[in-house]
Scaffold this motif. Structure first.
Motif, PDB file in Angstrom:
ATOM      1  N   ARG A 100      39.541  23.921  34.477  1.00  0.00           N
ATOM      2  CA  ARG A 100      40.332  25.095  34.173  1.00  0.00           C
ATOM      3  C   ARG A 100      39.608  26.044  33.230  1.00  0.00           C
ATOM      4  NH1 ARG A 100      46.724  25.510  32.391  1.00  0.00           N
ATOM      5  NH2 ARG A 100      46.737  27.766  32.511  1.00  0.00           N
ATOM      6  N   PHE A 115      46.384  38.848  45.657  1.00  0.00           N
ATOM      7  CA  PHE A 115      46.170  37.844  44.595  1.00  0.00           C
ATOM      8  C   PHE A 115      46.386  36.408  45.082  1.00  0.00           C
ATOM      9  CE2 PHE A 115      50.475  39.482  44.207  1.00  0.00           C
ATOM     10  CZ  PHE A 115      51.257  38.329  44.124  1.00  0.00           C
ATOM     11  N   LEU A 116      46.710  36.237  46.379  1.00  0.00           N
ATOM     12  CA  LEU A 116      46.828  34.879  46.902  1.00  0.00           C
ATOM     13  C   LEU A 116      45.537  34.413  47.558  1.00  0.00           C
ATOM     14  CD1 LEU A 116      50.410  34.903  48.386  1.00  0.00           C
ATOM     15  CD2 LEU A 116      49.622  34.304  46.124  1.00  0.00           C
ATOM     16  N   THR A 159      41.959  32.893  48.165  1.00  0.00           N
ATOM     17  CA  THR A 159      41.211  31.842  47.467  1.00  0.00           C
ATOM     18  C   THR A 159      39.713  32.013  47.659  1.00  0.00           C
ATOM     19  OG1 THR A 159      41.574  30.466  49.402  1.00  0.00           O
ATOM     20  CG2 THR A 159      43.002  30.076  47.531  1.00  0.00           C
ATOM     21  N   THR A 176      50.667  36.808  38.185  1.00  0.00           N
ATOM     22  CA  THR A 176      50.162  35.743  39.055  1.00  0.00           C
ATOM     23  C   THR A 176      50.259  34.357  38.444  1.00  0.00           C
ATOM     24  OG1 THR A 176      47.961  35.916  38.144  1.00  0.00           O
ATOM     25  CG2 THR A 176      48.447  37.294  40.032  1.00  0.00           C
ATOM     26  N   GLY A 177      50.405  34.260  37.138  1.00  0.00           N
ATOM     27  CA  GLY A 177      50.265  32.950  36.510  1.00  0.00           C
ATOM     28  C   GLY A 177      48.810  32.504  36.639  1.00  0.00           C
ATOM     29  N   PRO A 178      48.532  31.223  36.447  1.00  0.00           N
ATOM     30  CA  PRO A 178      47.142  30.774  36.527  1.00  0.00           C
ATOM     31  C   PRO A 178      46.543  30.973  37.920  1.00  0.00           C
ATOM     32  CG  PRO A 178      48.533  29.111  35.515  1.00  0.00           C
ATOM     33  CD  PRO A 178      49.453  30.149  36.070  1.00  0.00           C
ATOM     34  N   GLY A 179      47.376  31.041  38.948  1.00  0.00           N
ATOM     35  CA  GLY A 179      46.873  31.282  40.294  1.00  0.00           C
ATOM     36  C   GLY A 179      46.357  30.011  40.945  1.00  0.00           C
ATOM     37  N   GLN A 180      46.169  30.075  42.256  1.00  0.00           N
ATOM     38  CA  GLN A 180      45.652  28.907  42.971  1.00  0.00           C
ATOM     39  C   GLN A 180      44.255  28.602  42.478  1.00  0.00           C
ATOM     40  OE1 GLN A 180      46.650  28.792  47.255  1.00  0.00           O
ATOM     41  NE2 GLN A 180      46.952  30.966  47.014  1.00  0.00           N
ATOM     42  N   GLN A 181      43.989  27.350  42.246  1.00  0.00           N
ATOM     43  CA  GLN A 181      42.675  26.898  41.750  1.00  0.00           C
ATOM     44  C   GLN A 181      42.224  27.683  40.517  1.00  0.00           C
ATOM     45  OE1 GLN A 181      39.687  26.336  44.821  1.00  0.00           O
ATOM     46  NE2 GLN A 181      41.282  26.425  46.362  1.00  0.00           N
ATOM     47  N   PHE A 182      43.203  28.169  39.747  1.00  0.00           N
ATOM     48  CA  PHE A 182      42.933  28.891  38.496  1.00  0.00           C
ATOM     49  C   PHE A 182      42.053  30.122  38.711  1.00  0.00           C
ATOM     50  CE2 PHE A 182      43.763  24.505  37.106  1.00  0.00           C
ATOM     51  CZ  PHE A 182      44.946  24.767  36.439  1.00  0.00           C
TER      52      PHE A 182
END
Lengths: 326, 424
Positions: free
Chosen positions: A83, A168-169, A171, A269-275
């Motif tokens: 992280r 923002f989704l 990866t 977004t928060g931390p998001g997928q795979q940060f």
């Protein structure tokens, strides 16, 4: 109350009309004016920086305070975590793009407004207004706009776009070089966050640039024009070099804002997928207050502080030196 | 010059005042206007209304005492936890505070010496008989009990759209093979089989907990959560593989969704199933005005029949209080039959008391109460089950796993999380 009246009583009756006495009263008044803020700063800023540093070297990683020394253990834990490695990549990418984009957009807007247009105040306000909005509001609104299934993609779809961006989704990391546990590159998801951040802060760059542009004397511009320089020559050889100080100021202020960024990410977004959209500030908050890992949280905070100091300290030194010269 | 003098004087005066002020206890402590402060993250419409009803009963029973509602909004309780940690650290605890039953934050506070046991209160109120032993075990450490449960929620529930299931002649899946069979049928008809929302990242953790529970069974599951079994066992890996397979039948935009949006998609027939705690029931019936069993259906998540995933809000007695009496009086109201049967219907939860009035609850809650009274209780990761350090590391591992599907990395991340945050 006591101290003030005592000192006051002492200094007033003994005061002859000498120069020295007047000087000391000035000294006293300036010192007395400064002391409260010095004490507050000392305790609430520098005191707590010291305290956080101390905690970051302790073993306090649960609700039970434990100040036994852990050496650099907390630092080695955070630097070896997926992280935090992602956080460092993200913050570097984010800050670089954020500043470049804000400078370009801000300068462009300032140049447009500086053309002696009608309703200048109106346009200036329009471009500056996003800055008055809280980052949280910006984050929520842009997360709706850029939501791949409901937002701006519906418009793109109506125009016949086939492969719609996942904003923002996404990866995807480009160019995706493996390094440590993570991939080095530009996370595409972060670009969506950048759109929101630049939308909010480029108005600020515009305002500062506008002040800089107004500071360039008409005589220089006039002289260049008489020497026959065109619009581009004028911009790159006359205006841009004159704006160097302004640019430095904007860069420093935006860097500080960018490294500390929290609200926008938290809301959007928060931390998001795979940060992929995580930031050190977000990691610090969750580590400290959701994980109760206070020492590790403190270590993240100290790393963040050092990163900010790298940018701010040289700026302060330069400004102070300029102040001495003047 | 004159102005300077004025500024200097006033700032010096201000300084002395602050210094004198901080020395006085009245300034140092929080303003003690009321007898009792109740600290929670109940700021939603239903939950704050429910809390207010409890406060009214208390003020009615104990005339002359007043209560303040110290609720902190946001972040599913994480903001409240941050504020609470600050207050406890400063030796200024609230009268009582909300915490989940289990070996999570509650146990951390107990270990930090911030809580007093409530065995005497349980004895005098006769609560040992009215709460099931299995629930009290979740709040009992070294034979001492540290909390009074006020509500009960179930976290291993599969919500589904009955219309869709009827249309394609499906029944709610009882096992994982049945789940994948149903999912394949639904997918072939263009319906998202499983709607997932994961904006806060705890949602995927909840789903995984239920999958793990269904895979290894409640006994092994409990051993994992209490540090009596290694996270290296094959069952964990098998659960992770099933989880990845389930994600293959889920929507892709889960990071952008909140759980309400996922349940809305199920209610509207865009998706067929969702796994969520039964706070979703309140959303279905109150916000969407759906009838239990008609507008929305429910079942235990695959292979967890006969097990109840318990999420219970409990309140305890902080040890650093100057006066225990108001808190103890409030806890008496909180644990009473009348208190709980007033509070829970308003909040959309049900009373953990065995003698609660079933007539006050809707069809869903009644069926959950049956399961609660009959079945084995287990805790859910991310809902107060295990220590916050492990939970945070687990959530971090999940954030990566949910999108890269790398089972080996995920399992080794949990194993090391359990090593650095011992579970027993």
């Amino acid at each position: 109350m006591k101290t003030a009246t005592e000192l006051n009583a002492k200094s007033i009756p003994k005061m002859p009309a000498s120069k020295r006495k007047k000087f000391s009263w000035d000294m006293f008044s300036s010192v007395a004016t400064l002391i409260p803020s010095l004490i507050l700063l000392g305790v609430f800023v520098y005191g707590f920086i010291g305290w956080t540093t101390y905690v970051s070297f302790s073993q306090w990683n649960s609700l039970i305070p434990n100040f036994n020394s852990a050496g650099f253990l907390n630092y080695s834990i955070i630097f070896s975590s997926y992280r935090f490695q992602s956080d460092l990549r993200n913050i570097v990418v984010f800050t670089a793009f954020f500043i470049i984009a804000c400078l370009i957009v801000g300068l462009f807007l300032a140049l447009l407004i500086d053309q002696k247009i009608k309703a200048e105040g109106f346009f200036r306000s329009i471009f500056l207004f996003p800055m008055a909005i809280s980052f949280v509001v910006t984050g929520v609104v842009w997360s709706w706009i850029l939501n791949p299934s409901t937002g701006v993609n519906l418009i793109l779809k109506a125009f016949g776009w086939k492969s719609l961006p996942s904003w923002f989704l996404s990866t995807t990391i480009w160019p995706n070089w493996p390094f440590g546990q993570i991939q080095i590159g530009i996370p595409v998801a972060l670009l969506a966050v950048l759109i929101a951040a630049v939308w909010q802060m480029s108005g600020f760059a515009m305002a500062v640039y506008l002040a800089g542009l107004r500071g360039i004397s008409d005589e220089i511009k006039e002289a260049a024009r008489i020497d026959g320089s065109g619009v581009f020559r004028m911009f790159f050889s006359i205006i841009l070099p004159q704006l160097r100080g302004t640019t430095t100021t904007i860069i420093i202020i935006l860097t500080a804002a960018s490294l500390k960024i929290f609200g926008l990410i938290y809301a959007m977004t928060g931390p998001g997928q795979q940060f992929l959209t995580d930031m050190p500030s977000l990691n610090m908050f969750q580590t400290t207050f959701q994980g109760d890992q206070f020492a590790q949280g403190a270590a993240i905070a100290i790393v963040l502080l050092l990163m900010i100091a790298i940018f701010i300290v040289p700026y302060l030194i330069v400004t102070l030196r300029q102040g001495d010269d003047a | 010059m004159k102005r300077n003098r004025l500024i200097a004087l006033s700032s010096a005066a201000l300084l002395t005042l602050t210094m004198a002020g901080s020395a006085l206890p009245a300034f140092a402590a929080a303003p003690a206007k009321s007898d009792l402060q109740i600290f929670s993250w109940w700021t939603g419409v239903a939950s704050s209304k429910a809390l207010k009803s409890l406060m009214t009963i208390y003020e009615h029973q104990y005339k002359g005492s007043t209560v303040t509602n110290d609720a902190v909004a946001g972040g599913a309780g994480s903001n409240a936890k941050a504020v609470l940690a600050g207050r406890m650290e400063a030796g200024n605890p609230p009268g009582t505070f909300q915490v989940h039953a289990g070996g999570g934050s509650l146990l951390s506070w107990v270990q930090a010496g911030d809580m007093k046991p409530l065995n005497a209160l349980y004895k005098s109120e006769g609560w040992y008989k009215v709460f099931p032993r299995s629930l009290l075990n979740l709040m009992t450490f070294n034979g001492k009990i540290y909390g009074v449960p006020v509500d009960m929620q179930r976290a291993n529930v599969l919500w589904y759209n009955p219309t869709i299931f009827k249309k394609y002649h499906l029944t709610a899946p009882k096992t994982f093979p049945q789940f994948f069979h149903d999912a394949a049928v639904l997918k072939s008809h263009g319906i998202t089989p499983l709607e997932l929302a994961n904006h806060g990242n705890w949602e995927a953790t909840l789903l995984f907990s239920d999958v793990l529970l269904g895979t290894v069974g409640p006994v092994k599951y409990d051993q994992l959560l209490t540090g009596h079994a290694s996270w290296n066992i094959p069952g964990v890996k098998a659960a992770a593989n099933t989880f990845v397979r389930m994600l293959g039948y889920a929507n892709k935009d889960y990071t952008a969704l909140h759980w309400q949006q996922a349940d809305q998609a199920v209610a509207q027939g865009k998706a067929a199933m969702n796994v969520m705690g039964d706070w979703a029931q309140g959303y279905f019936s109150t916000a969407l005005h759906l009838k239990p069993g008609v507008g929305f259906g429910w079942a235990a998540t695959p292979q967890t029949h006969g097990v109840f995933g318990a999420v219970s809000d409990v309140f305890g007695l902080p040890s650093k209080l100057k006066n225990d009496t108001p808190t103890i009086n409030f806890l008496k109201v909180l644990g009473s039959k009348v208190g709980q049967d007033t509070f829970n219907p308003l909040k959309g939860t049900f009373s953990p008391r065995l003698d609660s009035n079933m007539a006050k609850y809707n069809a869903y809650s009644r069926s959950a109460m049956m399961s609660y009274k009959r079945d084995r209780l287990v805790l859910i990761i991310g809902q107060g089950a295990v220590n916050p350090g492990f939970t945070n590391n687990f959530n971090n591992a999940m954030e990566i796993f949910v999108s890269n599907h790398n089972v080996n990395n995920f399992v080794s991340a949990i194993v090391s999380a359990a090593q650095s945050n011992p579970l027993s």
